[in-house]
Design an enzyme around this catalytic site. Structure first.
Site, PDB file in Angstrom:
ATOM      1  N   LEU A  39       0.837  -1.211   0.000  1.00 43.07           N
ATOM      2  CA  LEU A  39       0.000   0.000   0.000  1.00 43.07           C
ATOM      3  C   LEU A  39       0.869   1.257   0.000  1.00 43.07           C
ATOM      4  CD1 LEU A  39      -2.931  -1.038   2.399  1.00 43.07           C
ATOM      5  CD2 LEU A  39      -2.771  -1.273  -0.084  1.00 43.07           C
ATOM      6  N   THR A 104      12.708  -1.908  -4.895  1.00 39.33           N
ATOM      7  CA  THR A 104      11.438  -2.640  -5.067  1.00 39.33           C
ATOM      8  C   THR A 104      11.478  -3.565  -6.280  1.00 39.33           C
ATOM      9  OG1 THR A 104      10.164  -0.872  -4.033  1.00 39.33           O
ATOM     10  CG2 THR A 104       8.958  -2.343  -5.509  1.00 39.33           C
ATOM     11  N   THR A 134       7.289  -4.928 -18.753  1.00 43.13           N
ATOM     12  CA  THR A 134       6.879  -3.814 -19.604  1.00 43.13           C
ATOM     13  C   THR A 134       7.632  -3.817 -20.938  1.00 43.13           C
ATOM     14  OG1 THR A 134       6.992  -1.399 -19.763  1.00 43.13           O
ATOM     15  CG2 THR A 134       8.588  -2.435 -18.330  1.00 43.13           C
ATOM     16  N   ASP A 135       7.038  -3.179 -21.939  1.00 40.44           N
ATOM     17  CA  ASP A 135       7.734  -3.041 -23.224  1.00 40.44           C
ATOM     18  C   ASP A 135       8.878  -2.025 -23.142  1.00 40.44           C
ATOM     19  OD1 ASP A 135       6.242  -0.708 -23.044  1.00 40.44           O
ATOM     20  OD2 ASP A 135       5.281  -0.895 -25.008  1.00 40.44           O
ATOM     21  N   GLU A 136       8.906  -1.236 -22.037  1.00 40.47           N
ATOM     22  CA  GLU A 136       9.955  -0.204 -21.940  1.00 40.47           C
ATOM     23  C   GLU A 136      11.346  -0.803 -21.836  1.00 40.47           C
ATOM     24  OE1 GLU A 136       9.310   3.160 -19.517  1.00 40.47           O
ATOM     25  OE2 GLU A 136       7.193   3.267 -19.983  1.00 40.47           O
ATOM     26  N   TYR A 159      13.423   3.568 -14.387  1.00 41.48           N
ATOM     27  CA  TYR A 159      12.320   2.596 -14.240  1.00 41.48           C
ATOM     28  C   TYR A 159      12.528   1.419 -15.182  1.00 41.48           C
ATOM     29  CZ  TYR A 159       7.828   0.454 -15.437  1.00 41.48           C
ATOM     30  OH  TYR A 159       6.831  -0.460 -15.728  1.00 41.48           O
ATOM     31  N   LYS A 163      13.216  -2.610 -14.413  1.00 43.83           N
ATOM     32  CA  LYS A 163      12.359  -3.715 -14.896  1.00 43.83           C
ATOM     33  C   LYS A 163      13.193  -4.666 -15.758  1.00 43.83           C
ATOM     34  CE  LYS A 163       8.456  -4.260 -14.378  1.00 43.83           C
ATOM     35  NZ  LYS A 163       7.635  -4.879 -13.300  1.00 43.83           N
ATOM     36  N   PRO A 214      -0.067  19.447 -19.309  1.00 38.72           N
ATOM     37  CA  PRO A 214       1.364  19.594 -19.647  1.00 38.72           C
ATOM     38  C   PRO A 214       1.854  18.508 -20.612  1.00 38.72           C
ATOM     39  CG  PRO A 214       1.115  18.620 -17.457  1.00 38.72           C
ATOM     40  CD  PRO A 214      -0.266  18.833 -17.977  1.00 38.72           C
ATOM     41  N   ASP A 289      10.642  18.826 -22.010  1.00 39.52           N
ATOM     42  CA  ASP A 289      10.549  17.395 -22.289  1.00 39.52           C
ATOM     43  C   ASP A 289      11.034  16.543 -21.114  1.00 39.52           C
ATOM     44  OD1 ASP A 289       9.888  15.235 -23.786  1.00 39.52           O
ATOM     45  OD2 ASP A 289      11.203  15.703 -25.478  1.00 39.52           O
TER      46      ASP A 289
HETATM   47  P1  NAD Z   1       0.819   0.749  -9.884  1.00 38.67           P
HETATM   48  O1  NAD Z   1       1.910   1.700  -9.552  1.00 38.67           O
HETATM   49  O2  NAD Z   1      -0.551   1.236 -10.131  1.00 38.67           O
HETATM   50  O3  NAD Z   1       0.699  -0.349  -8.717  1.00 38.67           O
HETATM   51  C1  NAD Z   1       1.819  -0.934  -8.109  1.00 38.67           C
HETATM   52  C2  NAD Z   1       1.351  -1.664  -6.844  1.00 38.67           C
HETATM   53  O4  NAD Z   1       2.503  -2.265  -6.247  1.00 38.67           O
HETATM   54  C3  NAD Z   1       0.717  -0.738  -5.807  1.00 38.67           C
HETATM   55  O5  NAD Z   1      -0.448  -1.337  -5.265  1.00 38.67           O
HETATM   56  C4  NAD Z   1       1.793  -0.628  -4.738  1.00 38.67           C
HETATM   57  O6  NAD Z   1       1.275  -0.420  -3.434  1.00 38.67           O
HETATM   58  C5  NAD Z   1       2.482  -1.972  -4.852  1.00 38.67           C
HETATM   59  N1  NAD Z   1       3.861  -1.926  -4.375  1.00 38.67           N
HETATM   60  C6  NAD Z   1       4.813  -1.008  -4.705  1.00 38.67           C
HETATM   61  N2  NAD Z   1       5.942  -1.264  -4.012  1.00 38.67           N
HETATM   62  C7  NAD Z   1       5.700  -2.373  -3.262  1.00 38.67           C
HETATM   63  C8  NAD Z   1       6.481  -3.117  -2.352  1.00 38.67           C
HETATM   64  N3  NAD Z   1       7.743  -2.767  -2.063  1.00 38.67           N
HETATM   65  N4  NAD Z   1       5.934  -4.214  -1.768  1.00 38.67           N
HETATM   66  C9  NAD Z   1       4.661  -4.574  -2.047  1.00 38.67           C
HETATM   67  N5  NAD Z   1       3.865  -3.870  -2.890  1.00 38.67           N
HETATM   68  C10 NAD Z   1       4.381  -2.794  -3.477  1.00 38.67           C
HETATM   69  O7  NAD Z   1       1.375  -0.098 -11.098  1.00 38.67           O
HETATM   70  P2  NAD Z   1       0.610  -0.672 -12.388  1.00 38.67           P
HETATM   71  O8  NAD Z   1       0.551   0.376 -13.415  1.00 38.67           O
HETATM   72  O9  NAD Z   1      -0.611  -1.361 -11.957  1.00 38.67           O
HETATM   73  O10 NAD Z   1       1.702  -1.754 -12.870  1.00 38.67           O
HETATM   74  C11 NAD Z   1       1.693  -3.068 -12.337  1.00 38.67           C
HETATM   75  C12 NAD Z   1       2.823  -3.865 -12.965  1.00 38.67           C
HETATM   76  O11 NAD Z   1       2.648  -3.919 -14.371  1.00 38.67           O
HETATM   77  C13 NAD Z   1       4.213  -3.260 -12.739  1.00 38.67           C
HETATM   78  O12 NAD Z   1       5.119  -4.311 -12.536  1.00 38.67           O
HETATM   79  C14 NAD Z   1       4.516  -2.529 -14.035  1.00 38.67           C
HETATM   80  O13 NAD Z   1       5.902  -2.475 -14.275  1.00 38.67           O
HETATM   81  C15 NAD Z   1       3.800  -3.425 -15.033  1.00 38.67           C
HETATM   82  N6  NAD Z   1       3.319  -2.734 -16.266  1.00 38.67           N
HETATM   83  C16 NAD Z   1       2.553  -1.599 -16.178  1.00 38.67           C
HETATM   84  C17 NAD Z   1       2.066  -1.020 -17.347  1.00 38.67           C
HETATM   85  C18 NAD Z   1       1.209   0.225 -17.325  1.00 38.67           C
HETATM   86  O14 NAD Z   1       0.926   0.781 -18.380  1.00 38.67           O
HETATM   87  N7  NAD Z   1       0.745   0.690 -16.165  1.00 38.67           N
HETATM   88  C19 NAD Z   1       2.363  -1.598 -18.591  1.00 38.67           C
HETATM   89  C20 NAD Z   1       3.166  -2.745 -18.632  1.00 38.67           C
HETATM   90  C21 NAD Z   1       3.625  -3.316 -17.449  1.00 38.67           C
HETATM   91  O1  DAU Z   2       4.853   1.087 -21.933  1.00 33.27           O
HETATM   92  C1  DAU Z   2       4.488   0.568 -20.688  1.00 33.27           C
HETATM   93  C2  DAU Z   2       4.714   1.612 -19.611  1.00 33.27           C
HETATM   94  O2  DAU Z   2       3.725   2.623 -19.819  1.00 33.27           O
HETATM   95  C3  DAU Z   2       4.623   1.046 -18.203  1.00 33.27           C
HETATM   96  O3  DAU Z   2       5.666   0.124 -18.002  1.00 33.27           O
HETATM   97  C4  DAU Z   2       4.729   2.157 -17.157  1.00 33.27           C
HETATM   98  O4  DAU Z   2       4.523   1.624 -15.861  1.00 33.27           O
HETATM   99  C5  DAU Z   2       3.651   3.188 -17.453  1.00 33.27           C
HETATM  100  O5  DAU Z   2       3.793   4.269 -16.558  1.00 33.27           O
HETATM  101  C6  DAU Z   2       3.742   3.692 -18.906  1.00 33.27           C
HETATM  102  O6  DAU Z   2       4.943   4.485 -19.094  1.00 33.27           O
HETATM  103  P1  DAU Z   2       4.921   5.860 -19.953  1.00 33.27           P
HETATM  104  O7  DAU Z   2       6.057   6.675 -19.518  1.00 33.27           O
HETATM  105  O8  DAU Z   2       4.760   5.584 -21.395  1.00 33.27           O
HETATM  106  O9  DAU Z   2       3.494   6.440 -19.417  1.00 33.27           O
HETATM  107  P2  DAU Z   2       3.053   7.929 -18.978  1.00 33.27           P
HETATM  108  O10 DAU Z   2       1.583   7.873 -18.787  1.00 33.27           O
HETATM  109  O11 DAU Z   2       3.883   8.455 -17.875  1.00 33.27           O
HETATM  110  O12 DAU Z   2       3.368   8.770 -20.288  1.00 33.27           O
HETATM  111  C7  DAU Z   2       2.776   8.461 -21.535  1.00 33.27           C
HETATM  112  C8  DAU Z   2       3.305   9.462 -22.554  1.00 33.27           C
HETATM  113  O13 DAU Z   2       2.792  10.758 -22.239  1.00 33.27           O
HETATM  114  C9  DAU Z   2       4.817   9.595 -22.534  1.00 33.27           C
HETATM  115  O14 DAU Z   2       5.267   9.826 -23.873  1.00 33.27           O
HETATM  116  C10 DAU Z   2       5.071  10.842 -21.703  1.00 33.27           C
HETATM  117  C11 DAU Z   2       3.851  11.701 -21.995  1.00 33.27           C
HETATM  118  N1  DAU Z   2       3.419  12.581 -20.873  1.00 33.27           N
HETATM  119  C12 DAU Z   2       3.214  12.009 -19.656  1.00 33.27           C
HETATM  120  C13 DAU Z   2       2.825  12.784 -18.583  1.00 33.27           C
HETATM  121  C14 DAU Z   2       2.624  12.170 -17.224  1.00 33.27           C
HETATM  122  C15 DAU Z   2       3.212  13.940 -21.092  1.00 33.27           C
HETATM  123  O15 DAU Z   2       3.366  14.449 -22.216  1.00 33.27           O
HETATM  124  N2  DAU Z   2       2.824  14.701 -20.034  1.00 33.27           N
HETATM  125  C16 DAU Z   2       2.636  14.204 -18.775  1.00 33.27           C
HETATM  126  O16 DAU Z   2       2.311  14.971 -17.848  1.00 33.27           O
END
Ligand code: NAD
Ligand code: DAU
Length: 353
Positions: A39, A104, A134-136, A159, A163, A214, A289
């Site tokens: 949490l 983490t 993630t694809d990143e 990040y 990963k 932004p 940026d």
């Molecule tokens: P999120 O940040 O919404 O949730 C992360 C969760 O992990 C939270 O509930 C947090 O409390 C918990 N957490 C963080 N540190 C912890 C710790 N030390 N111990 C236990 N719990 C902990 O993340 P999300 O966007 O739901 O992503 C989930 C997973 O999917 C991640 O591994 C992320 O890399 C991967 N992922 C996310 C996306 C995306 O677009 N959001 C895309 C591809 C992969």
């Molecule tokens: O591709 C998978 C990833 O997608 C996950 O692994 C990550 O957990 C998730 O956060 C996401 O990463 P991005 O960096 O692509 O997502 P974000 O929503 O932060 O940004 C999406 C795009 O928008 C990126 O090109 C940056 C831009 N952006 C983002 C924010 C927060 C802006 O232009 N302005 C903003 O304020």
């Protein structure tokens, strides 16, 4: 022999994790689902209110970086499989403070794998360590091409590097200790319950409050967007039928330049809020940026499609409308999660940066 298989889902109080927990709890009454989550600011048990009383669900508050706590839980509950989502997940936060991402995302993953190996004692029958990534990890694409399962790793943000390191450790544990693992690498998710620091929920929140939007750099960065429930369905399929010691890429076949996405979002919000006279587009501001900003992500998801029959089921327009509708009818959720620490983060990143 236990009567029920125990499944550990980590990070189940977060965005994607909460959708995966709900899907598993509802779909598998014969499995017991344990949701382990520390949490952090991103975890919120409100996301799971509707299923918290189900008999096959338990929440375990624990931190995956706390090695002895993780070992204790494995000893107590003898988890049969792990679906590992817990992570620090926001690129911008990783730029400000990389160290917590190392702790983490890398050390936390190691703790879970070590505890699983100890618990399973080399008897890997019906055991699985499923690592959600993630694809990143693949870095950035030029104007053409797609990320495939065999694309080289070239992470650009702290990040993504954390990963990528965790993916390498998972694979190495498979080779060295025979850990039965699967990894999936997914593109950008969107949908209900996403913390309002990521592009789509941040901009929805700012449009509601008539605050600036932004857009980083020139806005010509491309992401491949997938509705979160489609990701949860892919995770379920891979959990059931994925091939051990392999990797699956998951994506939306849905590339959008940020600026085009933001304009579409403005249009949807104008309509829903009856604000068409003065469009939310007026709130768009091009700002400094993101350092190391990846130009383009796009996934070739043909392997999961061919092997497991998965494909996205929700169109982008439909998914975005559902997402906007969810945020508008859950304004209190949005207000609660964007108070306290969030305000501090927003000020540090957007105002003082
Ligand atoms: P999120 O940040 O919404 O949730 C992360 C969760 O992990 C939270 O509930 C947090 O409390 C918990 N957490 C963080 N540190 C912890 C710790 N030390 N111990 C236990 N719990 C902990 O993340 P999300 O966007 O739901 O992503 C989930 C997973 O999917 C991640 O591994 C992320 O890399 C991967 N992922 C996310 C996306 C995306 O677009 N959001 C895309 C591809 C992969
Ligand atoms: O591709 C998978 C990833 O997608 C996950 O692994 C990550 O957990 C998730 O956060 C996401 O990463 P991005 O960096 O692509 O997502 P974000 O929503 O932060 O940004 C999406 C795009 O928008 C990126 O090109 C940056 C831009 N952006 C983002 C924010 C927060 C802006 O232009 N302005 C903003 O304020």
């Amino acid at each position: 022999m236990k009567e029920q298989q125990n499944i550990l889902i980590t990070g189940g109080a977060g965005f994607i994790g909460s959708h995966v927990v709900r899907l598993f709890v509802e779909k598998y009454p014969h499995l017991h689902i344990f949701n382990l989550d520390a949490l952090t600011y991103a975890g919120n048990l409100e996301n799971l209110k509707d299923i918290e009383a189900k008999p096959n669900y338990n929440f375990l508050k624990a931190d995956i970086t706390d090695r002895s706590a993780v070992f204790k839980l494995f000893k107590e509950y003898e988890f049969d499989s792990v679906v590992h989502l817990a992570a620090e997940s926001h690129v911008d936060r990783s730029i400000k403070d990389p160290s917590v991402f190392v702790k983490t995302n890398i050390t936390g993953t190691l703790n879970l794998m070590d505890a699983a190996l100890k618990c399973w004692e080399k008897d890997f029958k019906n055991k699985l360590f499923y690592h959600i990534s993630t694809d990143e990890v693949y870095g950035s694409l030029g104007a053409k091409g797609l990320f495939r399962e065999n694309s080289p790793y070239k992470p650009n943000s702290p990040y993504a590097a954390s990963k990528a390191a965790s993916d390498h450790f998972v694979r190495a544990y498979g080779e060295t200790y025979n850990l039965p693992y699967i990894i999936s690498n997914c593109s950008n998710n969107y949908g209900p319950n996403q913390f309002p620091e990521k592009l789509i929920p941040l901009f929805i929140n700012n449009i509601i409050q008539q605050k600036p939007l932004p857009v980083y750099g020139n806005g010509n960065y491309t992401r491949d967007w997938l509705f979160v429930l489609d990701h949860a369905r892919a995770i379920d399929l891979i959990f059931q039928k994925g091939k051990l010691k392999s990797t699956y890429n998951i994506g939306g076949f849905n590339e959008w330049k940020n600026i085009d996405l933001v304009k579409l979002l403005c249009k949807i919000m104008d309509k829903k809020l009856n604000r068409s006279a003065v469009s939310a587009e007026k709130l768009i501001e091009f700002v400094k940026d993101r350092p190391g900003h990846d130009k383009r992500y796009a996934i070739d998801a043909s392997k999961i499609n061919k092997e497991l029959g998965w494909q996205p089921s929700v169109s982008f327009k439909e998914g975005l409308e559902q997402t906007v509708a969810w945020y508008l009818s859950n304004k209190e959720w949005l207000e609660r999660v964007s108070s306290g620490d969030y305000r501090e983060y927003y000020k540090r990143w957007y105002v003082e940066n």
